[in-house]
Design a protein around this motif. Sequence first.
Motif, PDB file in Angstrom:
ATOM      1  N   SER A   1       0.812  -1.221   0.000  1.00 20.39           N
ATOM      2  CA  SER A   1       0.000   0.000   0.000  1.00 20.39           C
ATOM      3  C   SER A   1       0.844   1.269   0.000  1.00 20.39           C
ATOM      4  CB  SER A   1      -0.925   0.012   1.216  1.00 20.39           C
ATOM      5  OG  SER A   1      -1.839  -1.035   1.146  1.00 20.39           O
ATOM      6  N   LYS A   2       2.108   1.125  -0.250  1.00 19.46           N
ATOM      7  CA  LYS A   2       3.005   2.283  -0.225  1.00 19.46           C
ATOM      8  C   LYS A   2       2.583   3.337  -1.248  1.00 19.46           C
ATOM      9  CE  LYS A   2       7.829   3.589  -0.374  1.00 19.46           C
ATOM     10  NZ  LYS A   2       9.211   3.133  -0.496  1.00 19.46           N
ATOM     11  N   SER A   3       2.173   2.916  -2.429  1.00 17.17           N
ATOM     12  CA  SER A   3       1.748   3.869  -3.462  1.00 17.17           C
ATOM     13  C   SER A   3       0.539   4.674  -3.008  1.00 17.17           C
ATOM     14  CB  SER A   3       1.418   3.144  -4.757  1.00 17.17           C
ATOM     15  OG  SER A   3       2.562   2.539  -5.282  1.00 17.17           O
ATOM     16  N   ALA A   4      -0.379   4.049  -2.306  1.00 15.52           N
ATOM     17  CA  ALA A   4      -1.567   4.746  -1.813  1.00 15.52           C
ATOM     18  C   ALA A   4      -1.176   5.796  -0.784  1.00 15.52           C
ATOM     19  CB  ALA A   4      -2.547   3.756  -1.205  1.00 15.52           C
ATOM     20  N   ARG A   5      -0.296   5.437   0.127  1.00 18.05           N
ATOM     21  CA  ARG A   5       0.143   6.382   1.151  1.00 18.05           C
ATOM     22  C   ARG A   5       0.897   7.554   0.524  1.00 18.05           C
ATOM     23  NH1 ARG A   5       1.785   1.448   3.493  1.00 18.05           N
ATOM     24  NH2 ARG A   5       3.963   2.032   3.203  1.00 18.05           N
ATOM     25  N   LEU A   6       1.757   7.259  -0.438  1.00 17.07           N
ATOM     26  CA  LEU A   6       2.519   8.319  -1.095  1.00 17.07           C
ATOM     27  C   LEU A   6       1.620   9.229  -1.928  1.00 17.07           C
ATOM     28  CD1 LEU A   6       5.732   6.407  -2.176  1.00 17.07           C
ATOM     29  CD2 LEU A   6       5.512   8.128  -0.383  1.00 17.07           C
ATOM     30  N   PHE A   7       0.602   8.659  -2.568  1.00 14.69           N
ATOM     31  CA  PHE A   7      -0.322   9.480  -3.350  1.00 14.69           C
ATOM     32  C   PHE A   7      -1.030  10.487  -2.451  1.00 14.69           C
ATOM     33  CE2 PHE A   7      -4.311  10.559  -5.378  1.00 14.69           C
ATOM     34  CZ  PHE A   7      -3.886  10.882  -6.658  1.00 14.69           C
ATOM     35  N   LEU A   8      -1.434  10.055  -1.276  1.00 11.32           N
ATOM     36  CA  LEU A   8      -2.099  10.973  -0.346  1.00 11.32           C
ATOM     37  C   LEU A   8      -1.165  12.091   0.105  1.00 11.32           C
ATOM     38  CD1 LEU A   8      -4.205   8.529   1.826  1.00 11.32           C
ATOM     39  CD2 LEU A   8      -5.049  10.218   0.197  1.00 11.32           C
ATOM     40  N   THR A   9       0.131  11.808   0.213  1.00 10.44           N
ATOM     41  CA  THR A   9       1.065  12.859   0.613  1.00 10.44           C
ATOM     42  C   THR A   9       1.288  13.878  -0.502  1.00 10.44           C
ATOM     43  OG1 THR A   9       3.039  11.633  -0.081  1.00 10.44           O
ATOM     44  CG2 THR A   9       2.294  11.334   2.192  1.00 10.44           C
ATOM     45  N   LEU A  10       1.028  13.502  -1.748  1.00 10.74           N
ATOM     46  CA  LEU A  10       1.228  14.410  -2.874  1.00 10.74           C
ATOM     47  C   LEU A  10       0.078  15.398  -3.064  1.00 10.74           C
ATOM     48  CD1 LEU A  10       2.717  11.932  -5.474  1.00 10.74           C
ATOM     49  CD2 LEU A  10       3.921  13.690  -4.187  1.00 10.74           C
ATOM     50  N   ILE A  11      -1.030  15.171  -2.395  1.00  9.37           N
ATOM     51  CA  ILE A  11      -2.166  16.089  -2.486  1.00  9.37           C
ATOM     52  C   ILE A  11      -1.853  17.295  -1.610  1.00  9.37           C
ATOM     53  CG2 ILE A  11      -4.621  16.381  -1.996  1.00  9.37           C
ATOM     54  CD1 ILE A  11      -4.953  13.403  -2.575  1.00  9.37           C
ATOM     55  N   PRO A  12      -1.988  18.514  -2.141  1.00 10.27           N
ATOM     56  CA  PRO A  12      -1.637  19.706  -1.360  1.00 10.27           C
ATOM     57  C   PRO A  12      -2.545  19.883  -0.136  1.00 10.27           C
ATOM     58  CG  PRO A  12      -2.538  20.312  -3.504  1.00 10.27           C
ATOM     59  CD  PRO A  12      -2.427  18.838  -3.490  1.00 10.27           C
ATOM     60  N   PRO A  13      -2.027  20.520   0.916  1.00 11.24           N
ATOM     61  CA  PRO A  13      -2.793  20.696   2.151  1.00 11.24           C
ATOM     62  C   PRO A  13      -4.079  21.503   1.988  1.00 11.24           C
ATOM     63  CG  PRO A  13      -0.511  21.351   2.469  1.00 11.24           C
ATOM     64  CD  PRO A  13      -0.683  21.038   1.023  1.00 11.24           C
ATOM     65  N   ASN A  14      -4.119  22.405   1.031  1.00  9.79           N
ATOM     66  CA  ASN A  14      -5.309  23.249   0.842  1.00  9.79           C
ATOM     67  C   ASN A  14      -6.284  22.672  -0.183  1.00  9.79           C
ATOM     68  OD1 ASN A  14      -3.829  23.648  -1.450  1.00  9.79           O
ATOM     69  ND2 ASN A  14      -4.095  25.852  -1.481  1.00  9.79           N
ATOM     70  N   ALA A  15      -6.154  21.403  -0.521  1.00 10.25           N
ATOM     71  CA  ALA A  15      -6.985  20.799  -1.564  1.00 10.25           C
ATOM     72  C   ALA A  15      -8.463  20.794  -1.196  1.00 10.25           C
ATOM     73  CB  ALA A  15      -6.520  19.372  -1.848  1.00 10.25           C
ATOM     74  N   ARG A  16      -8.773  20.497   0.047  1.00  9.76           N
ATOM     75  CA  ARG A  16     -10.183  20.491   0.462  1.00  9.76           C
ATOM     76  C   ARG A  16     -10.771  21.888   0.406  1.00  9.76           C
ATOM     77  NH1 ARG A  16      -8.856  16.040   4.310  1.00  9.76           N
ATOM     78  NH2 ARG A  16     -10.156  14.293   3.637  1.00  9.76           N
ATOM     79  N   ALA A  17      -9.975  22.885   0.721  1.00  9.20           N
ATOM     80  CA  ALA A  17     -10.447  24.266   0.696  1.00  9.20           C
ATOM     81  C   ALA A  17     -10.743  24.730  -0.722  1.00  9.20           C
ATOM     82  CB  ALA A  17      -9.422  25.185   1.335  1.00  9.20           C
ATOM     83  N   LEU A  41      -7.942   2.841 -10.391  1.00 13.72           N
ATOM     84  CA  LEU A  41      -6.675   2.128 -10.466  1.00 13.72           C
ATOM     85  C   LEU A  41      -6.561   1.127  -9.324  1.00 13.72           C
ATOM     86  CD1 LEU A  41      -4.321   5.173 -11.084  1.00 13.72           C
ATOM     87  CD2 LEU A  41      -5.077   3.537 -12.776  1.00 13.72           C
ATOM     88  N   ASP A  42      -6.054  -0.051  -9.647  1.00 11.41           N
ATOM     89  CA  ASP A  42      -5.713  -1.036  -8.626  1.00 11.41           C
ATOM     90  C   ASP A  42      -4.242  -0.801  -8.309  1.00 11.41           C
ATOM     91  OD1 ASP A  42      -5.599  -3.216  -6.946  1.00 11.41           O
ATOM     92  OD2 ASP A  42      -5.370  -4.657  -8.578  1.00 11.41           O
ATOM     93  N   ILE A  43      -3.981   0.018  -7.315  1.00 13.94           N
ATOM     94  CA  ILE A  43      -2.602   0.451  -7.068  1.00 13.94           C
ATOM     95  C   ILE A  43      -1.825  -0.509  -6.186  1.00 13.94           C
ATOM     96  CG2 ILE A  43      -3.045   2.878  -7.485  1.00 13.94           C
ATOM     97  CD1 ILE A  43      -3.257   3.321  -4.536  1.00 13.94           C
ATOM     98  N   ASP A  44      -2.393  -1.660  -5.929  1.00 16.42           N
ATOM     99  CA  ASP A  44      -1.717  -2.666  -5.121  1.00 16.42           C
ATOM    100  C   ASP A  44      -0.431  -3.137  -5.795  1.00 16.42           C
ATOM    101  OD1 ASP A  44      -1.798  -4.070  -2.716  1.00 16.42           O
ATOM    102  OD2 ASP A  44      -2.561  -5.870  -3.706  1.00 16.42           O
ATOM    103  N   LYS A  45      -0.420  -3.146  -7.122  1.00 11.16           N
ATOM    104  CA  LYS A  45       0.740  -3.660  -7.859  1.00 11.16           C
ATOM    105  C   LYS A  45       1.465  -2.573  -8.643  1.00 11.16           C
ATOM    106  CE  LYS A  45      -1.619  -8.025  -8.340  1.00 11.16           C
ATOM    107  NZ  LYS A  45      -3.052  -7.851  -8.284  1.00 11.16           N
ATOM    108  N   MET A  46       1.126  -1.310  -8.383  1.00 11.18           N
ATOM    109  CA  MET A  46       1.718  -0.204  -9.141  1.00 11.18           C
ATOM    110  C   MET A  46       2.683   0.599  -8.272  1.00 11.18           C
ATOM    111  SD  MET A  46      -1.680   1.213 -11.070  1.00 11.18           S
ATOM    112  CE  MET A  46      -0.857   2.321 -12.178  1.00 11.18           C
ATOM    113  N   ARG A  47       3.701   1.122  -8.899  1.00 16.12           N
ATOM    114  CA  ARG A  47       4.609   2.039  -8.209  1.00 16.12           C
ATOM    115  C   ARG A  47       4.004   3.439  -8.257  1.00 16.12           C
ATOM    116  NH1 ARG A  47      10.251   0.633  -7.915  1.00 16.12           N
ATOM    117  NH2 ARG A  47      10.494  -1.552  -8.479  1.00 16.12           N
TER     118      ARG A  47
END
Length: 98
Positions: free
Chosen positions: A20-36, A68-74
């Motif tokens: 699940s590393k790709s999923a965790r890293l993808f979430l870190t790439l979203i900017p902090p003000n994205a919800r705003a 995307l099934d990111i289980d097998k993706m970088r």
Amino acid sequence: MLTRFLTEVRVKFNPFSPRSKSARLFLTLIPPNARATGMKIEAKMLPRTSKEPASLDVKFRDGKELSLDIDKMRITEVMEQVDRHSRMLARKEELSGN
């Protein structure tokens, strides 16, 4: 990563799984003000014992949905898939003069 064209992000992953590393890293790439800025972000964490694969669903401003099934993706492959459509939308916006 171009995130200004994303309207909705749904991520489902087991935070303890190394796949699940790709999923965790993808979430870190979203900017902090994205919800705003109007992006809807939904992250569902699966239990430690879950064998369900990690997944990512992205909805773009033009209505296109990408699953995307990111289980097998970088993370580079995930970013490439998301950026491909974002660049196309950026090009359309630039040509229309908006």
